[in-house]
Design a protein around this motif. Structure first.
Motif, PDB file in Angstrom:
ATOM      1  N   THR A  51       0.824  -1.216   0.000  1.00  0.00           N
ATOM      2  CA  THR A  51       0.000   0.000   0.000  1.00  0.00           C
ATOM      3  C   THR A  51       0.860   1.269   0.000  1.00  0.00           C
ATOM      4  O   THR A  51       0.322   2.361   0.126  1.00  0.00           O
ATOM      5  N   GLU A  53       2.658   2.534   2.229  1.00  0.00           N
ATOM      6  CA  GLU A  53       2.555   3.281   3.486  1.00  0.00           C
ATOM      7  C   GLU A  53       3.898   3.393   4.206  1.00  0.00           C
ATOM      8  O   GLU A  53       3.980   3.993   5.263  1.00  0.00           O
ATOM      9  N   SER A  56       5.222   6.663   5.645  1.00  0.00           N
ATOM     10  CA  SER A  56       4.716   7.143   6.936  1.00  0.00           C
ATOM     11  C   SER A  56       5.652   6.789   8.087  1.00  0.00           C
ATOM     12  O   SER A  56       5.516   7.318   9.190  1.00  0.00           O
TER      13      SER A  56
END
Length: 137
Positions: A51, A53, A56
């Motif tokens: 994803t 991510e 982050s």
């Protein structure tokens, strides 16, 4: 949306209990926990990478990391004791007693997180506690 995620969590937790009981048959609980943890590790990092991510990750503070590491240690110990209980206990009794964690979460969240305590929450926690007590005795 959180209610749907919580319900899915409960369904998968139920499957976890049944599948774990079948998987721990004739196997040391620590080995079973290590295998399960490895699968969770690959699944979690796979989702993060798939994803995108991972970016982050740099947003994590030291406090985030400390609490997440402590949470990981608590999870590991929980799983180790859960599998030890499954080695010799009936899953229909082990899993509900394990869910006493809900009552502990309620108490700790009231005290340390200052979350509101209402009659429904207290009644629900009391019923969970009573049910676990029936199974223990």
């Amino acid at each position: 949306m959180w209610k749907y995620y919580a319900l899915l969590s409960a369904i998968f937790a139920a499957l976890t209990a049944i599948l774990s009981k079948l998987g721990v048959k004739g196997v040391n609980g620590n080995i079973a926990t290590a295998i399960r943890t490895t699968v969770v590790l690959f699944l979690a990092w796979g989702i993060v990478l798939f994803t995108t991510e991972l970016k982050s990750f740099k947003e994590l503070s030291k406090q985030n990391l400390y609490f997440l590491i402590a949470s990981g240690l608590a999870t590991g110990l929980s799983w180790i004791f859960y599998f030890k209980a499954l080695e010799t206990g009936e899953v229909s009794k082990v899993a509900p007693i394990d869910k006493l964690s809900i009552v502990f979460v309620m108490i700790i969240s009231f005290i340390f997180l200052k979350e509101p305590m209402d009659l429904k929450t207290i009644l629900g926690g009391t019923l969970i506690f009573a049910g676990a007590l029936v199974l223990i005795l």
